[in-house]
Write a protein that holds these residues in place. Structure first.
Motif, PDB file in Angstrom:
ATOM      1  N   CYS A 166       0.832  -1.206   0.000  1.00 44.98           N
ATOM      2  CA  CYS A 166       0.000   0.000   0.000  1.00 44.98           C
ATOM      3  C   CYS A 166       0.867   1.257   0.000  1.00 44.98           C
ATOM      4  O   CYS A 166       1.435   1.625   1.024  1.00 44.98           O
ATOM      5  CB  CYS A 166      -0.922  -0.001   1.217  1.00 44.98           C
ATOM      6  N   LEU A 167       0.934   1.906  -1.146  1.00 46.80           N
ATOM      7  CA  LEU A 167       1.665   3.164  -1.228  1.00 46.80           C
ATOM      8  C   LEU A 167       0.740   4.335  -0.935  1.00 46.80           C
ATOM      9  O   LEU A 167       1.176   5.373  -0.453  1.00 46.80           O
ATOM     10  CB  LEU A 167       2.299   3.309  -2.608  1.00 46.80           C
ATOM     11  N   GLN A 168      -0.546   4.159  -1.242  1.00 44.46           N
ATOM     12  CA  GLN A 168      -1.565   5.167  -0.938  1.00 44.46           C
ATOM     13  C   GLN A 168      -2.748   4.460  -0.291  1.00 44.46           C
ATOM     14  O   GLN A 168      -3.049   3.319  -0.635  1.00 44.46           O
ATOM     15  CB  GLN A 168      -2.035   5.878  -2.204  1.00 44.46           C
ATOM     16  N   THR A 169      -3.398   5.129   0.637  1.00 42.90           N
ATOM     17  CA  THR A 169      -4.550   4.537   1.310  1.00 42.90           C
ATOM     18  C   THR A 169      -5.736   5.485   1.246  1.00 42.90           C
ATOM     19  O   THR A 169      -5.580   6.682   1.035  1.00 42.90           O
ATOM     20  CB  THR A 169      -4.253   4.236   2.794  1.00 42.90           C
ATOM     21  N   VAL A 170      -6.918   4.904   1.422  1.00 39.37           N
ATOM     22  CA  VAL A 170      -8.139   5.703   1.530  1.00 39.37           C
ATOM     23  C   VAL A 170      -8.627   5.581   2.968  1.00 39.37           C
ATOM     24  O   VAL A 170      -8.298   4.632   3.681  1.00 39.37           O
ATOM     25  CB  VAL A 170      -9.227   5.255   0.531  1.00 39.37           C
ATOM     26  N   GLN A 171      -9.424   6.556   3.398  1.00 40.49           N
ATOM     27  CA  GLN A 171      -9.882   6.606   4.789  1.00 40.49           C
ATOM     28  C   GLN A 171     -10.999   5.604   5.074  1.00 40.49           C
ATOM     29  O   GLN A 171     -11.193   5.204   6.204  1.00 40.49           O
ATOM     30  CB  GLN A 171     -10.342   8.018   5.149  1.00 40.49           C
ATOM     31  N   LEU A 210      -6.605   0.467   2.617  1.00 38.64           N
ATOM     32  CA  LEU A 210      -7.297   1.313   3.584  1.00 38.64           C
ATOM     33  C   LEU A 210      -6.325   1.764   4.657  1.00 38.64           C
ATOM     34  O   LEU A 210      -5.406   1.018   5.025  1.00 38.64           O
ATOM     35  CB  LEU A 210      -8.457   0.546   4.219  1.00 38.64           C
ATOM     36  N   ASN A 211      -6.548   2.949   5.188  1.00 39.40           N
ATOM     37  CA  ASN A 211      -5.724   3.477   6.268  1.00 39.40           C
ATOM     38  C   ASN A 211      -6.090   2.753   7.563  1.00 39.40           C
ATOM     39  O   ASN A 211      -7.201   2.927   8.065  1.00 39.40           O
ATOM     40  CB  ASN A 211      -5.951   4.979   6.405  1.00 39.40           C
ATOM     41  N   PRO A 212      -5.174   1.946   8.126  1.00 37.46           N
ATOM     42  CA  PRO A 212      -5.512   1.171   9.318  1.00 37.46           C
ATOM     43  C   PRO A 212      -5.802   2.020  10.554  1.00 37.46           C
ATOM     44  O   PRO A 212      -6.409   1.546  11.508  1.00 37.46           O
ATOM     45  CB  PRO A 212      -4.292   0.280   9.536  1.00 37.46           C
ATOM     46  N   GLU A 213      -5.411   3.283  10.541  1.00 41.26           N
ATOM     47  CA  GLU A 213      -5.633   4.170  11.681  1.00 41.26           C
ATOM     48  C   GLU A 213      -6.959   4.924  11.596  1.00 41.26           C
ATOM     49  O   GLU A 213      -7.384   5.537  12.572  1.00 41.26           O
ATOM     50  CB  GLU A 213      -4.476   5.173  11.810  1.00 41.26           C
ATOM     51  N   ILE A 246      -5.924  -4.370   3.190  1.00 42.73           N
ATOM     52  CA  ILE A 246      -6.294  -4.402   1.781  1.00 42.73           C
ATOM     53  C   ILE A 246      -7.698  -4.986   1.663  1.00 42.73           C
ATOM     54  O   ILE A 246      -7.934  -6.124   2.071  1.00 42.73           O
ATOM     55  CB  ILE A 246      -5.292  -5.223   0.954  1.00 42.73           C
ATOM     56  N   ALA A 247      -8.604  -4.181   1.137  1.00 44.91           N
ATOM     57  CA  ALA A 247      -9.988  -4.623   0.942  1.00 44.91           C
ATOM     58  C   ALA A 247     -10.163  -5.044  -0.507  1.00 44.91           C
ATOM     59  O   ALA A 247      -9.764  -4.321  -1.424  1.00 44.91           O
ATOM     60  CB  ALA A 247     -10.956  -3.501   1.285  1.00 44.91           C
ATOM     61  N   THR A 248     -10.744  -6.218  -0.692  1.00 46.54           N
ATOM     62  CA  THR A 248     -11.127  -6.657  -2.033  1.00 46.54           C
ATOM     63  C   THR A 248     -12.596  -6.311  -2.206  1.00 46.54           C
ATOM     64  O   THR A 248     -13.443  -6.740  -1.420  1.00 46.54           O
ATOM     65  CB  THR A 248     -10.910  -8.169  -2.207  1.00 46.54           C
ATOM     66  N   LEU A 249     -12.877  -5.518  -3.219  1.00 48.68           N
ATOM     67  CA  LEU A 249     -14.247  -5.086  -3.462  1.00 48.68           C
ATOM     68  C   LEU A 249     -15.005  -6.156  -4.242  1.00 48.68           C
ATOM     69  O   LEU A 249     -14.406  -7.062  -4.821  1.00 48.68           O
ATOM     70  CB  LEU A 249     -14.244  -3.768  -4.240  1.00 48.68           C
ATOM     71  N   LYS A 250     -16.295  -6.053  -4.263  1.00 48.74           N
ATOM     72  CA  LYS A 250     -17.133  -7.009  -4.985  1.00 48.74           C
ATOM     73  C   LYS A 250     -16.860  -6.961  -6.485  1.00 48.74           C
ATOM     74  O   LYS A 250     -17.139  -7.909  -7.205  1.00 48.74           O
ATOM     75  CB  LYS A 250     -18.603  -6.767  -4.679  1.00 48.74           C
ATOM     76  N   THR A 251     -16.268  -5.875  -6.951  1.00 50.88           N
ATOM     77  CA  THR A 251     -15.897  -5.748  -8.369  1.00 50.88           C
ATOM     78  C   THR A 251     -14.583  -6.461  -8.670  1.00 50.88           C
ATOM     79  O   THR A 251     -14.191  -6.566  -9.819  1.00 50.88           O
ATOM     80  CB  THR A 251     -15.742  -4.270  -8.754  1.00 50.88           C
ATOM     81  N   GLY A 252     -13.874  -6.911  -7.614  1.00 46.98           N
ATOM     82  CA  GLY A 252     -12.580  -7.561  -7.787  1.00 46.98           C
ATOM     83  C   GLY A 252     -11.405  -6.622  -7.582  1.00 46.98           C
ATOM     84  O   GLY A 252     -10.265  -7.059  -7.468  1.00 46.98           O
ATOM     85  N   GLN A 253     -11.670  -5.337  -7.540  1.00 45.54           N
ATOM     86  CA  GLN A 253     -10.616  -4.342  -7.336  1.00 45.54           C
ATOM     87  C   GLN A 253     -10.119  -4.405  -5.897  1.00 45.54           C
ATOM     88  O   GLN A 253     -10.889  -4.654  -4.973  1.00 45.54           O
ATOM     89  CB  GLN A 253     -11.166  -2.949  -7.644  1.00 45.54           C
ATOM     90  N   GLU A 254      -8.810  -4.183  -5.701  1.00 46.19           N
ATOM     91  CA  GLU A 254      -8.245  -4.123  -4.360  1.00 46.19           C
ATOM     92  C   GLU A 254      -7.958  -2.668  -3.999  1.00 46.19           C
ATOM     93  O   GLU A 254      -7.454  -1.909  -4.824  1.00 46.19           O
ATOM     94  CB  GLU A 254      -6.965  -4.948  -4.274  1.00 46.19           C
TER      95      GLU A 254
END
Length: 104
Positions: A42-47, A83-86, A72-80
């Motif tokens: 993970c080089l970039q994360t989302v909140q 996520l920011n663990p904090e 790392i969340a796998t979405l229902k679309t298959g995309q990974e």
């Protein structure tokens, strides 16, 4: 009559020989841990992301490959998505996913 190698061919040959030496040396390293990825994923994360879009979540603790916890969340679309663990929302998602898994 032998032809002189072009500079590009010579570089390619040197790179191939170096790779061969490294692979051979790696086979003799006793007790070396096998790691599939040698760096952080993970080089970039989302909140956060809406729970209904998530198929599964993988939490990787810090280790020799990466000094930080990775979610790392796998979405229902298959995309990974990383996520920011904090982030509070991510902590809630992890708890819900863990509770969902333990309920089954």
């Amino acid at each position: 009559m032998a032809r002189a190698a072009t500079p590009a061919a010579a570089r390619l040959l040197r790179a191939a020989l170096l790779l061969l030496v490294l692979v051979a040396a790696g086979r003799h390293a006793a007790g070396a841990p096998v790691v599939t990825e040698l760096r952080c994923q993970c080089l970039q994360t989302v909140q956060g992301i809406h729970l209904k879009n998530i198929q599964s979540v993988k939490v990787t603790p810090p280790g020799p490959h990466c000094g930080q916890t990775e979610v790392i969340a796998t979405l229902k679309t298959g995309q990974e998505v990383c996520l920011n663990p904090e982030a509070p929302m991510v902590k809630k998602i992890i708890n819900k996913m863990l509770n969902k898994d333990s309920a089954n």
